[in-house]
Design a protein around this motif. Structure first.
Motif, PDB file in Angstrom:
ATOM      1  N   ILE A   1       0.841  -1.207   0.000  1.00 36.40           N
ATOM      2  CA  ILE A   1       0.000   0.000   0.000  1.00 36.40           C
ATOM      3  C   ILE A   1       0.871   1.250   0.000  1.00 36.40           C
ATOM      4  O   ILE A   1       0.581   2.228  -0.698  1.00 36.40           O
ATOM      5  CB  ILE A   1      -0.963  -0.014   1.200  1.00 36.40           C
TER       6      ILE A   1
ATOM      7  N   MET B   1       2.004   1.761  -3.376  1.00 37.53           N
ATOM      8  CA  MET B   1       0.901   2.197  -4.220  1.00 37.53           C
ATOM      9  C   MET B   1       0.626   3.683  -4.024  1.00 37.53           C
ATOM     10  O   MET B   1       0.436   4.427  -4.986  1.00 37.53           O
ATOM     11  CB  MET B   1      -0.334   1.370  -3.864  1.00 37.53           C
ATOM     12  N   VAL B   2       0.630   4.095  -2.768  1.00 38.81           N
ATOM     13  CA  VAL B   2       0.380   5.497  -2.466  1.00 38.81           C
ATOM     14  C   VAL B   2       1.506   6.354  -3.033  1.00 38.81           C
ATOM     15  O   VAL B   2       1.291   7.422  -3.597  1.00 38.81           O
ATOM     16  CB  VAL B   2       0.244   5.698  -0.947  1.00 38.81           C
TER      17      VAL B   2
ATOM     18  N   ARG C   1       1.251   6.755  -6.816  1.00 38.38           N
ATOM     19  CA  ARG C   1       0.072   7.483  -7.290  1.00 38.38           C
ATOM     20  C   ARG C   1      -0.404   6.982  -8.647  1.00 38.38           C
ATOM     21  O   ARG C   1      -0.650   7.765  -9.570  1.00 38.38           O
ATOM     22  CB  ARG C   1       0.373   8.977  -7.422  1.00 38.38           C
ATOM     23  N   SER C   2      -0.498   5.705  -8.764  1.00 43.41           N
ATOM     24  CA  SER C   2      -0.890   5.128 -10.041  1.00 43.41           C
ATOM     25  C   SER C   2      -2.345   5.439 -10.344  1.00 43.41           C
ATOM     26  O   SER C   2      -3.173   5.542  -9.446  1.00 43.41           O
ATOM     27  CB  SER C   2      -0.665   3.619  -9.981  1.00 43.41           C
ATOM     28  N   ASP C   3      -2.641   5.575 -11.640  1.00 38.86           N
ATOM     29  CA  ASP C   3      -4.033   5.774 -12.044  1.00 38.86           C
ATOM     30  C   ASP C   3      -4.823   4.486 -11.880  1.00 38.86           C
ATOM     31  O   ASP C   3      -6.040   4.496 -11.833  1.00 38.86           O
ATOM     32  CB  ASP C   3      -4.104   6.178 -13.525  1.00 38.86           C
TER      33      ASP C   3
ATOM     34  N   PRO D   1      -4.710   1.509  -9.480  1.00 39.20           N
ATOM     35  CA  PRO D   1      -4.115   0.873  -8.300  1.00 39.20           C
ATOM     36  C   PRO D   1      -4.152  -0.659  -8.354  1.00 39.20           C
ATOM     37  O   PRO D   1      -3.214  -1.306  -7.894  1.00 39.20           O
ATOM     38  CB  PRO D   1      -4.975   1.366  -7.135  1.00 39.20           C
ATOM     39  N   ILE D   2      -5.205  -1.220  -8.938  1.00 38.46           N
ATOM     40  CA  ILE D   2      -5.297  -2.680  -8.994  1.00 38.46           C
ATOM     41  C   ILE D   2      -4.195  -3.244  -9.891  1.00 38.46           C
ATOM     42  O   ILE D   2      -3.491  -4.188  -9.522  1.00 38.46           O
ATOM     43  CB  ILE D   2      -6.683  -3.110  -9.528  1.00 38.46           C
ATOM     44  N   GLY D   3      -4.046  -2.632 -11.044  1.00 38.81           N
ATOM     45  CA  GLY D   3      -2.977  -3.054 -11.948  1.00 38.81           C
ATOM     46  C   GLY D   3      -1.627  -2.891 -11.273  1.00 38.81           C
ATOM     47  O   GLY D   3      -0.752  -3.753 -11.379  1.00 38.81           O
TER      48      GLY D   3
ATOM     49  N   LEU E   1      -0.991  -3.006  -8.032  1.00 40.20           N
ATOM     50  CA  LEU E   1      -0.804  -4.037  -7.008  1.00 40.20           C
ATOM     51  C   LEU E   1      -0.484  -5.388  -7.655  1.00 40.20           C
ATOM     52  O   LEU E   1       0.362  -6.140  -7.156  1.00 40.20           O
ATOM     53  CB  LEU E   1      -2.054  -4.155  -6.129  1.00 40.20           C
ATOM     54  N   ALA E   2      -1.154  -5.671  -8.760  1.00 41.97           N
ATOM     55  CA  ALA E   2      -0.875  -6.931  -9.456  1.00 41.97           C
ATOM     56  C   ALA E   2       0.593  -6.975  -9.866  1.00 41.97           C
ATOM     57  O   ALA E   2       1.300  -7.957  -9.594  1.00 41.97           O
ATOM     58  CB  ALA E   2      -1.785  -7.068 -10.674  1.00 41.97           C
ATOM     59  N   ASP E   3       1.054  -5.904 -10.500  1.00 41.32           N
ATOM     60  CA  ASP E   3       2.459  -5.868 -10.937  1.00 41.32           C
ATOM     61  C   ASP E   3       3.395  -5.941  -9.741  1.00 41.32           C
ATOM     62  O   ASP E   3       4.424  -6.622  -9.786  1.00 41.32           O
ATOM     63  CB  ASP E   3       2.738  -4.585 -11.728  1.00 41.32           C
TER      64      ASP E   3
END
Lengths: 335, 362
Positions: free
Chosen positions: B74, B77-78, B81-83, B85-87, B89-91
């Protein structure tokens, strides 16, 4: 809780929508719940690999198969994924031109989601059949697009129905929506008109009034709603509108279909040469066994279902991949 | 059924600060509420076994390090600042998984791996891929996240000996590392020149810059294959390539604006006017000695210098404002050379404006 904190931070700093962040939270907690429910199975490959598989399947929209209803409706992405899965699994029905009844569509949905509620199927059927003759047969594409609208925008449509019924009953919908000054002024006259035409209630309500109410509803609606311009466009076409014809028009609207992004346009709905090939292969295999042709296509659909990996399935898949040391051949060997 | 209560137990480490009895109370009430709604369930016995299960679940999660794992994800991810977030986290998890899988493999037969030249090459490639992955995480405008990632990438590429395993690479968000000197003792004393050049090439091509366009830039940033590239040079190179990729994309968009798609290539006069405006703006922003992107990113400026720079950037952006651009273009429509300029030529001209402002790495 700590996640919620981080997520709030993220919402604060990032331009990503709150809805997206709520979705992330849903997936994180579901991933952990699934992990706990299948501890032994998943931990053989490592927790990190499990999360990798889980989020990859979410990303690839393979995650909703055979999951419970509460999960498949939990996020917009899940809803869109489910609509897509439904289409991909049963496309063959549309191709063969079969017409099915509401209960048959319900059974098909329950094959993908065991506890899929009948109410959603009923609402969908009302959109297709305009409320009357609910036991008529429906074509696959009619049902699919109506289902897409109903399932994806469920909460919004429910609110619109309440507003509509209030308008129809001559009640002011103020209890439901925050009124603008103009709508307050206009409402009494509308109500009066409505009461005059008591016998013609089926004609629906004043389109412009409904449009105003819907606009106000959109302003305060926390869930997603169909694009305002599409709804306005449809409501501008007629003076009077009834709820289900409004929904039918929305369901057929290509812009709305594109916004949801789960299905191709209506013209291309049944075109997918790649899957046709696969299906032909499967049907050829099945026709060797003594089963009838019609059940052949149904089994084909089901096979297709099983080929799509849920997170759980992914792990099995993975095991297979790792045991024979190849990565790419697994798919073809399954066929 | 267990969902809500399990959700609370998802992040055991994060809940350490909360008094445990309070927590238990909260979850078991929620469960009891749910149980009431279910017919044929005897609440007391059930909730006790549930509580045991809750404990064992919590233990399992903390043993497996799930809390830490998710917290790290997380934070990344924060930070990024990805547009999507699911993609992301997967990567992220896929990358972690492949890292830990190859990492343990590396530990097992580390000697063999490092003795044979082939697997050393493969390892190098792996490090390069991972470094690129880190560099892609955050846009260069998010300065501290980007700097962190450059640092992580540098340390990854700096891993040469068997002494350091990927697991030891500092990955946590340890604040901005821009000023901390490289820990050259543990690694190979700097990234190899070849790897550095490869990194820059990959960055440019991933950024959508054609090889022909980026070649002159890479020429300027080039280091010899045998050289050990210090961190500052590495960072400068990476940042320049990242900015350059953005710049070229903007230039491509600019051309698309200037030309009408139906009428073929844009008129040469218009393109020259636009390029002239661009050049003027770049000159304004550049100041007297340093090049623009280095200027924007070294933090060692004094307060005064910062102010002067800020004023210069404002001036520069005023020079490239839509109004100025429109003025230049309307002027060019009446006079100026005839003929057309195609997209490639425009891109090259724009690239040249940028590249001449990049200082040559010795």
């Amino acid at each position: 809780m700590i996640t919620a904190g981080y997520i709030c931070l993220a919402v604060d700093r990032v331009t990503v929508s709150t809805q997206t962040m709520i979705s992330v939270l849903v997936y994180l907690s579901d991933a952990v719940t699934q992990l706990l429910e299948h501890k032994e199975e998943y931990t053989q490959f490592g927790v990190i690999r499990y999360f990798a598989e889980y989020f990859s399947s979410v990303k690839n929209s393979n995650h909703v198969l055979f999951r419970e209803y509460n999960y498949i409706r939990a996020t917009p992405h899940n809803r869109a994924s489910f609509i897509r899965v439904f289409w991909r699994c049963y496309r063959q029905i549309g191709k063969s031109g079969d017409l099915l009844s509401m209960l048959e569509y319900r059974s098909l949905l329950q094959l993908l989601c065991p506890d899929f509620p009948v109410e959603v199927v009923q609402s969908t059927t009302r959109i297709v059949l305009m409320e009357d003759a609910i036991d008529c047969l429906m074509s696959f594409s009619d049902f699919l697009f109506a289902f897409q609208l109903q399932f994806y925008y469920q909460e919004f449509l429910d609110s619109v129905l309440v507003i509509y019924q209030d308008l129809l009953a001559g009640k002011s919908p103020n209890t439901v929506i925050v009124p603008t000054s103009t709508s307050i002024e206009q409402l009494p006259s509308v109500v009066a008109e409505e009461n005059d035409k008591d016998g013609q209630q089926q004609d629906g309500v004043e389109s412009s009034t409904l449009a105003q109410c819907i606009d106000a509803l959109c302003d305060r609606f926390k869930h997603s709603h169909p694009s305002r311009s599409c709804m306005k466009e449809i409501l501008h076409e007629t003076d009077k509108v009834c709820y289900y014809s409004f929904l039918m028009n929305l369901a057929k609207h290509e812009t709305i279909n594109q916004t949801i992004g789960a299905l191709p346009s209506k013209d291309e709905l049944l075109i997918d040469p790649e899957m046709d090939q696969e299906l032909d292969k499967l049907i050829a295999q099945i026709s060797v066994s003594p089963s009838s042709n019609s059940s052949g296509s149904a089994v084909g659909g089901l096979k297709e279902v099983q080929r799509k990996a849920s997170p759980r399935r992914n792990i099995h898949h993975r095991r297979k991949v790792e045991s024979d040391g190849s990565t790419e051949e697994t798919d073809s060997s399954e066929n | 059924m267990m969902r809500r209560s399990l959700y609370v137990s998802c992040f055991p480490a994060g809940l350490k600060s909360l008094p445990l009895p309070l927590l238990r109370h909260g979850t078991s009430t929620a469960m009891a509420d749910k149980e009431k709604r279910r017919p044929g369930v005897t609440p007391p016995g059930m909730s006790e076994s549930k509580a045991t299960k809750l404990d064992s679940d919590r233990e399992f999660l903390s043993q497996a390090g799930v809390g830490e794992l998710l917290r790290g994800a997380i934070l990344k991810m924060v930070e990024a600042r990805s547009d999507d977030p699911i993609g992301f986290l997967a990567d992220h998890f896929c990358n972690l998984a492949s890292e830990s899988e190859t990492g343990t493999a590396g530990c097992g037969d580390g000697d063999q791996l490092n003795n044979s030249p082939l697997s050393a090459g493969a390892q190098e490639q792996q490090h390069l891929n991972r470094a690129l992955w880190h560099l892609r995480l955050a846009h260069h405008s998010q300065r501290s996240a980007f700097s962190n990632n450059v640092r992580v990438a540098y340390d990854l590429l700096n891993l040469t000996g068997p002494l350091r395993q990927p697991g030891e690479v500092p990955e946590g968000p340890d604040g901005s590392c821009t000023d901390s000197p490289t820990t050259e003792g543990g690694g190979g004393g700097g990234v190899k020149g070849g790897l550095y050049t490869q990194t820059l090439q990959c960055l440019c091509s991933e950024g959508g810059v054609p090889a022909a366009t980026s070649a002159p830039l890479l020429q300027r940033l080039h280091c010899q294959d045998h050289e050990a590239v210090p961190y500052d040079v590495f960072r400068h190179g990476v940042l320049t390539c990242a900015v350059f990729s953005d710049y070229i994309r903007q230039a491509q968009r600019l051309y698309a604006e200037v030309c009408c798609p139906d009428e073929g290539p844009a008129s040469r006069a218009l393109c020259l006017a636009v390029l002239g405006t661009l050049k003027e703006a770049l000159e304004t922003s550049q100041g007297c000695d340093t090049n623009c992107c280095v200027n924007a990113n070294t933090k060692a400026n004094s307060c005064l210098e910062v102010n002067v720079n800020a004023i210069r950037y404002l001036e520069a952006s005023a020079k490239i404002s839509p109004y100025k651009l429109a003025q230049a273009m309307s002027g060019a429509q009446t006079r100026g050379p005839g003929g057309n300029m195609d997209a490639k030529e425009f891109e090259n001209a724009a690239a040249e404006l940028f590249i001449t402002r990049v200082k040559v790495v010795s």
